[in-house]
Design a protein around this motif. Structure first.
Motif, PDB file in Angstrom:
ATOM      1  N   THR A 354       0.828  -1.204   0.000  1.00  6.64           N
ATOM      2  CA  THR A 354       0.000   0.000   0.000  1.00  6.64           C
ATOM      3  C   THR A 354       0.862   1.254   0.000  1.00  6.64           C
ATOM      4  O   THR A 354       0.564   2.239  -0.697  1.00  6.64           O
ATOM      5  CB  THR A 354      -0.935   0.001   1.228  1.00  6.64           C
ATOM      6  N   ALA A 355       1.945   1.209   0.780  1.00  5.26           N
ATOM      7  CA  ALA A 355       2.839   2.369   0.839  1.00  5.26           C
ATOM      8  C   ALA A 355       3.558   2.591  -0.486  1.00  5.26           C
ATOM      9  O   ALA A 355       3.817   3.724  -0.894  1.00  5.26           O
ATOM     10  CB  ALA A 355       3.860   2.171   1.963  1.00  5.26           C
ATOM     11  N   PHE A 356       3.852   1.496  -1.189  1.00 10.77           N
ATOM     12  CA  PHE A 356       4.580   1.635  -2.455  1.00 10.77           C
ATOM     13  C   PHE A 356       3.661   2.096  -3.583  1.00 10.77           C
ATOM     14  O   PHE A 356       3.995   3.008  -4.344  1.00 10.77           O
ATOM     15  CB  PHE A 356       5.252   0.307  -2.839  1.00 10.77           C
ATOM     16  N   PHE A 357       2.503   1.437  -3.709  1.00  9.53           N
ATOM     17  CA  PHE A 357       1.609   1.748  -4.823  1.00  9.53           C
ATOM     18  C   PHE A 357       0.764   2.977  -4.496  1.00  9.53           C
ATOM     19  O   PHE A 357      -0.438   2.903  -4.249  1.00  9.53           O
ATOM     20  CB  PHE A 357       0.720   0.536  -5.152  1.00  9.53           C
ATOM     21  N   THR A 358       1.421   4.110  -4.512  1.00  8.18           N
ATOM     22  CA  THR A 358       0.720   5.376  -4.304  1.00  8.18           C
ATOM     23  C   THR A 358      -0.105   5.718  -5.548  1.00  8.18           C
ATOM     24  O   THR A 358       0.049   5.095  -6.607  1.00  8.18           O
ATOM     25  CB  THR A 358       1.716   6.511  -4.040  1.00  8.18           C
ATOM     26  N   HIS A 359      -0.954   6.709  -5.392  1.00  6.80           N
ATOM     27  CA  HIS A 359      -1.794   7.147  -6.519  1.00  6.80           C
ATOM     28  C   HIS A 359      -0.931   7.537  -7.716  1.00  6.80           C
ATOM     29  O   HIS A 359      -1.201   7.126  -8.856  1.00  6.80           O
ATOM     30  CB  HIS A 359      -2.667   8.330  -6.065  1.00  6.80           C
ATOM     31  N   THR A 361       2.201   6.633  -8.393  1.00  9.31           N
ATOM     32  CA  THR A 361       2.912   5.469  -8.943  1.00  9.31           C
ATOM     33  C   THR A 361       1.994   4.637  -9.822  1.00  9.31           C
ATOM     34  O   THR A 361       2.370   4.218 -10.923  1.00  9.31           O
ATOM     35  CB  THR A 361       3.483   4.605  -7.798  1.00  9.31           C
ATOM     36  N   LEU A 362       0.785   4.391  -9.338  1.00 10.85           N
ATOM     37  CA  LEU A 362      -0.168   3.584 -10.106  1.00 10.85           C
ATOM     38  C   LEU A 362      -0.540   4.267 -11.422  1.00 10.85           C
ATOM     39  O   LEU A 362      -0.648   3.621 -12.468  1.00 10.85           O
ATOM     40  CB  LEU A 362      -1.423   3.319  -9.282  1.00 10.85           C
ATOM     41  N   MET A 363      -0.739   5.578 -11.368  1.00 12.99           N
ATOM     42  CA  MET A 363      -1.073   6.308 -12.589  1.00 12.99           C
ATOM     43  C   MET A 363       0.049   6.193 -13.613  1.00 12.99           C
ATOM     44  O   MET A 363      -0.201   5.974 -14.810  1.00 12.99           O
ATOM     45  CB  MET A 363      -1.340   7.789 -12.261  1.00 12.99           C
ATOM     46  N   GLU A 364       1.281   6.303 -13.142  1.00 10.35           N
ATOM     47  CA  GLU A 364       2.427   6.221 -14.052  1.00 10.35           C
ATOM     48  C   GLU A 364       2.541   4.814 -14.642  1.00 10.35           C
ATOM     49  O   GLU A 364       2.787   4.647 -15.848  1.00 10.35           O
ATOM     50  CB  GLU A 364       3.712   6.590 -13.303  1.00 10.35           C
ATOM     51  N   ILE A 365       2.369   3.785 -13.797  1.00 14.28           N
ATOM     52  CA  ILE A 365       2.430   2.400 -14.281  1.00 14.28           C
ATOM     53  C   ILE A 365       1.324   2.159 -15.311  1.00 14.28           C
ATOM     54  O   ILE A 365       1.561   1.582 -16.380  1.00 14.28           O
ATOM     55  CB  ILE A 365       2.304   1.403 -13.108  1.00 14.28           C
ATOM     56  N   THR A 423      -8.238   3.550  -8.710  1.00 17.74           N
ATOM     57  CA  THR A 423      -7.240   4.524  -9.143  1.00 17.74           C
ATOM     58  C   THR A 423      -7.057   4.514 -10.650  1.00 17.74           C
ATOM     59  O   THR A 423      -6.933   5.568 -11.285  1.00 17.74           O
ATOM     60  CB  THR A 423      -5.883   4.228  -8.457  1.00 17.74           C
ATOM     61  N   LEU A 424      -7.062   3.321 -11.245  1.00 17.67           N
ATOM     62  CA  LEU A 424      -6.703   3.204 -12.653  1.00 17.67           C
ATOM     63  C   LEU A 424      -7.870   3.438 -13.605  1.00 17.67           C
ATOM     64  O   LEU A 424      -7.649   3.802 -14.772  1.00 17.67           O
ATOM     65  CB  LEU A 424      -6.095   1.821 -12.916  1.00 17.67           C
ATOM     66  N   THR A 425      -9.112   3.245 -13.142  1.00 17.29           N
ATOM     67  CA  THR A 425     -10.256   3.463 -14.033  1.00 17.29           C
ATOM     68  C   THR A 425     -10.303   4.891 -14.579  1.00 17.29           C
ATOM     69  O   THR A 425     -10.427   5.089 -15.802  1.00 17.29           O
ATOM     70  CB  THR A 425     -11.574   3.112 -13.312  1.00 17.29           C
ATOM     71  N   PRO A 426     -10.178   5.932 -13.746  1.00 13.59           N
ATOM     72  CA  PRO A 426     -10.184   7.302 -14.298  1.00 13.59           C
ATOM     73  C   PRO A 426      -9.038   7.553 -15.275  1.00 13.59           C
ATOM     74  O   PRO A 426      -9.213   8.302 -16.252  1.00 13.59           O
ATOM     75  CB  PRO A 426     -10.041   8.181 -13.042  1.00 13.59           C
ATOM     76  N   VAL A 427      -7.890   6.940 -15.019  1.00 10.23           N
ATOM     77  CA  VAL A 427      -6.745   7.111 -15.928  1.00 10.23           C
ATOM     78  C   VAL A 427      -7.086   6.563 -17.305  1.00 10.23           C
ATOM     79  O   VAL A 427      -6.854   7.220 -18.336  1.00 10.23           O
ATOM     80  CB  VAL A 427      -5.499   6.398 -15.361  1.00 10.23           C
TER      81      VAL A 427
END
Length: 931
Positions: A354-359, A361-365, A423-427
């Motif tokens: 949870t600490a690693f996969f920040t908003h 980070t997830l958006m960039e991935i 997080t990823l749906t809006p992206v």
């Protein structure tokens, strides 16, 4: 065998056995085969392959014979086992020196030493590991390499043993040598890095080979050598060092060009580093928790940031993505639904993730996955132009992409999207919005990006269910894109029709189906082959969906089926033809008899395709599947296919023909549906049954279908079939019943029951040798309810339809039991009444009641004594089969057919009856018996 005197004789035989002349080779092989069990033979082989002055082919053959001998004769309990004295001599000779000059032979010697170690180390061969450890320290480059190669194969083999005692022994070994193995690896790694940067390529390559071997040893020791690796500081130290070494080796890749001789092994070593991490994660998920943060940082950095530019290569990216994927979806790293039930380790891992996969980070991935890794490459686009069939097959899951980047990328995208959809749906929706409207055909980058984004929306269809109004998008955007006919727009046309296929079973209104079929009809005529193949695949998804309605599809059936047939003729590759055949099969299956007017061309083409596919058994399997659905669709008209169909069945079900390994299952299914839809028996159809006896001997998973085929023959033409084959079949059944499961026993008895039902006198006569065991089973109180139920069914048929045979059987069994026939009859009735509850089907309960009631007119005192029991079960059976007629308010037998027309009556929701369905009902009608 005298070792000194036999050496030249064995050497000569090996020389001849390596000849290309079969006249010389065959006798030599036979001689060597005879010597395999002779004492001293393997000592001679050892002396031959250790003699470096001899021919390489001869020495290679000596090693192979030695290796095969270990498998066959090394164990103490093996027939012709080697003596302990010879084995001791061989063990010492194998590790006397490590100076084999030929790489291939050195590898084989290392493998055979490992095979002996698996059986003898450490108890009978305690000196092996110490000698190997000393040998890897020597200065001689060749000896050091060969010892390290052997050390690796021994470690690999010992690590693969799974018995608890063997695992403890390996763990003891690992704890004793781990420190040395780490030092050895560090030494060779440092040497390589120093030599590669000073330009000493020859020495660097030599050190890199040793680095690779020592790393392979450490991988096995680390993963399999410790029950609690997280408590061992050396193991944790090595795993943390892996990340540093990986960075160093990746930097080497930046410096070393593809033409450098070290490049290939350098990449292999980098991949091996990642395998160490992946294996440790797989076998020790909780001890891996301290490495989660560093693993994610490392993998994400090289795959999704600029750090990997110019460094990473495809297989490394795949490994990094696998590392991220396994960490993301690992159940050990997820808290329980009730947090209080979660293990502390799971909570800790979840906290790290949870600490690693920040908003951010997830958006960039998410963006990088779609905008970089989902883009079609130049290589893929070239393949599309030059070899469209191969491109289409690989895009739909060809084996050649099993470990390649694209499927790995898509799986990672799905796993991350599933776990972090909020997080990823809006992206993803933002990316879709930015690409609304037709793309500029002069801007290839824009079209490639749209293809990638649409690919992501298709993959994530289930996750996007609540966020995308696909019906509206289909009408307002996608429909227009499919109508752009520009040649360059084929990229989007192909992706959009694929996208629709992904959403059909997720969210697609039934009223839009006719519009979809019009689109499919148009795209099946697209000038681009890839678009046509993709459209056919989407058609299969559409007709295979639970919301498919035949009446909506019928207006398009003739045209679409004709275009599918054209496509089948146009494609050349075996995989492409299989793909199109699967679509055709699916269409035929779903529309059923409605296909009859349109299959003429296909029927004429399939014999040619069958002949052309002689070397392609998987394509022939697809043809068999198509024929199965074709026969079902044609019904009785399938008899016109017999000149082609029956030889196909004959070949597919003949166990003496090699193709049966691939074709048997589908061939049996085709045989069965052919019989079920046959209007009448033909001599050729009857003759195919000669294939059945060997099939029953196989006792494979297909035996149930075999019994269904036998039953179908009985219904089709009981007299012809039983007169020709019942005697041999009865012998096969008698052999089967000596060693068969309860389910198999039931299948055998059902054949007998159906034969008696269809042809009472002939059936009971032909299968009479099986019947005494049925009566015995009832008298002895067969334990298994299903078997007892079948016994009672067969006996009921005999009693009702051939009562004289029943009396004869009672007399025969009574003599065996030293009883009077009446006494045995009383036992049968008593057991029958007592075990009536074993019979669960109402029709069988009715059959038993009728059979027992048929005895009551007799004045036999034994029968009269059982009167109450017989009447009791008859009343129970009557209750089971009586239903109230709402029109007359009276009760009637629900199984009684009062009108002949009921045989062929079909409701709108039912499939038309097969010819066998009609035959079954006809038998029941004329016999006035339950089915």
């Amino acid at each position: 065998m005298d070792v000194q005197g036999a050496g030249s004789v064995v050497l000569q035989a090996l020389t001849q056995a390596s000849s290309q002349d079969t006249a010389v080779l065959k006798p030599a092989e036979e001689q060597l085969r005879q010597w395999e069990t002779q004492p001293g033979f393997y000592s001679v082989l050892l002396s031959i392959f250790n003699n470096h002055s001899l021919d390489i082919n001869v020495r290679w053959l000596a090693v192979l014979y030695f290796k095969n001998g270990i498998d066959r004769y090394w164990r103490r309990v093996a027939p012709h086992a080697l003596s302990e004295e010879e084995k001791s001599f061989l063990r010492s000779g194998l590790i006397t020196n490590f100076n084999e000059p030929v790489n291939q032979i050195a590898t084989q010697i290392a493998v055979l030493i490992a095979k002996v170690a698996r059986l003898d180390c450490p108890r009978q061969w305690p000196e092996l590991i110490p000698i190997l450890l000393e040998s890897v320290k020597v200065q001689d480059s060749l000896q050091q390499h060969r010892a390290l190669l052997t050390f690796y194969h021994v470690t690999k083999t010992l690590a693969s043993k799974r018995l608890s005692t063997d695992r403890r022994l390996f763990q003891d070994l690992a704890s004793n040598i781990y420190n040395f193995a780490c030092s050895l690896w560090n030494h060779h790694t440092d040497s390589f890095l120093q030599q590669i940067y000073t330009g000493d390529q020859h020495s660097a390559l030599s050190s890199l080979e040793r680095t690779l071997l020592s790393l392979k040893v450490l991988r096995k020791l680390t993963v399999h050598g410790f029950a609690e690796p997280h408590n061992n500081t050396e193991v944790l130290g090595f795993l943390n060092a892996v990340f540093e070494r990986l960075k160093q080796f990746l930097e080497c890749c930046r410096q070393v060009g593809p033409e450098n001789p070290c490049r290939e092994k350098l990449e292999k070593t980098i991949i091996l580093f990642t395998k160490v991490l992946l294996d440790f994660l797989e076998y020790h998920p909780w001890p891996f928790i301290p490495l989660i943060q560093r693993s994610l940082e490392f993998a994400v950095s090289y795959v999704f940031t600029e750090a990997g530019e110019g460094v990473v290569f495809e297989r490394f990216i795949v490994q990094c993505m696998n590392l991220i994927k396994i960490i993301v979806k690992n159940d050990s790293y997820k808290p329980a639904k009730n947090i209080e039930d979660s293990k502390p380790e799971s909570l800790e891992a979840h906290k790290i993730k949870t600490a690693f996969f920040t908003h951010q980070t997830l958006m960039e991935i998410g963006r990088r996955l779609v905008s970089k890794y989902f883009l079609l490459t130049e290589e893929e686009l070239t393949m599309w132009e030059e070899d469209p069939e191969s491109f289409a097959v690989e895009e739909t899951g060809g084996d050649s992409w099993k470990y390649s980047l694209r499927p790995c990328t898509e799986v990672l995208f799905l796993d991350i999207f599933h776990n972090y959809s909020q997080t990823l749906t809006p992206v993803l929706l933002e990316m879709v919005q930015s690409l609304q409207g037709p793309s500029n055909v002069e801007d290839p980058g824009q079209m490639l990006m749209k293809d990638a984004v649409y690919n992501a929306v298709g993959l994530a269809a289930y996750e996007l269910f609540d966020n995308v109004d696909f019906d509206q998008w289909f009408r307002n955007q996608l429909l227009g894109e499919l109508q752009v006919s520009h040649i360059r727009y084929k990229l989007i046309r192909r992706r959009v029709i694929w996208l629709i296929g992904q959403w059909i079973s997720v969210k697609f209104k039934p009223e839009l189906r006719p519009l979809l079929y019009e689109i499919i009809l148009n795209l099946m005529q697209d000038p681009d082959l890839v678009v046509r193949i993709e459209t056919a695949t989407t058609l299969k998804l559409a007709v295979d969906d639970f919301e498919f309605r035949t009446e909506q599809f019928l207006p398009y059936l003739e045209s679409i089926f004709g275009l599918l047939f054209q496509l089948l003729q146009q494609v050349n590759e075996c995989d492409s033809k299989m793909q199109v055949l699967h679509v055709i099969s699916c269409v035929i299956e779903r529309v059923g008899v409605q296909i009859r007017p349109y299959v003429g061309c296909l029927v004429q083409y399939l014999p040619l395709l069958w002949k052309q596919s002689e070397e392609h058994n998987m394509l022939r399997c697809a043809i068999l599947t198509t024929l199965i659905h074709l026969v079902q669709g044609l019904g009785a008209e399938s008899r016109n296919l017999y000149p082609f169909l029956l030889p196909v069945i004959q070949l597919s079900t003949d166990v003496s023909q090699p193709p049966h390994v691939y074709l048997l299952e589908d061939g049996l299914e085709l045989w069965l549906v052919t019989l079920e839809n046959s209007p009448a028996i033909t001599p050729e159809l009857l003759r195919i049954f000669q294939n059945m006896s060997p099939l029953l001997e196989l006792s494979s998973e297909n035996v149930r279908t075999c019994f269904q085929i036998i039953n179908a023959y009985i219904y089709l033409s009981a007299t012809d079939f039983l007169q020709n084959y019942a005697e041999g079949l009865c012998k096969s059944f008698c052999e089967l019943l000596t060693d068969i499961t309860n389910e198999g026993q039931v299948q055998v008895l059902k054949v007998v029951e159906i034969a008696i039902k269809v042809s009472p006198l002939l059936g009971s006569h032909m299968f009479q040798p099986l019947l005494p065991s049925v009566i015995r089973g009832i008298v002895e109180g067969e334990r298994y309810p299903v078997v007892m139920s079948t016994y009672l069914g067969v006996t009921g048929r005999i009693l009702l339809q051939n009562s004289s045979l029943f009396t004869s059987l009672l007399t025969q069994i009574a003599a065996e039991f030293n009883q009077e026939a009446d006494q045995l009859l009383g036992s049968v009735i008593e057991m029958w009444v007592d075990r009536m509850d074993n019979i669960t089907q109402p029709e069988r309960r009715k059959l038993s009641a009728l059979a027992l009631l048929s005895l009551l007119p007799s004045d036999n005192s034994v029968i009269q004594d059982k009167f109450c029991g017989i009447i009791n079960i008859s009343v129970e059976a009557l209750h089971d089969v009586m239903t109230e007629d709402p029109e007359t308010a009276t009760f009637k037998d629900c199984m009684l057919m009062s009108h002949f027309e009921e045989l062929t009556e079909v409701t709108d929701d039912e499939e038309p009856p097969t010819e066998q369905d009609k035959r079954r009902k006809l038998v029941s009608f004329w016999r006035k018996m339950p089915l």
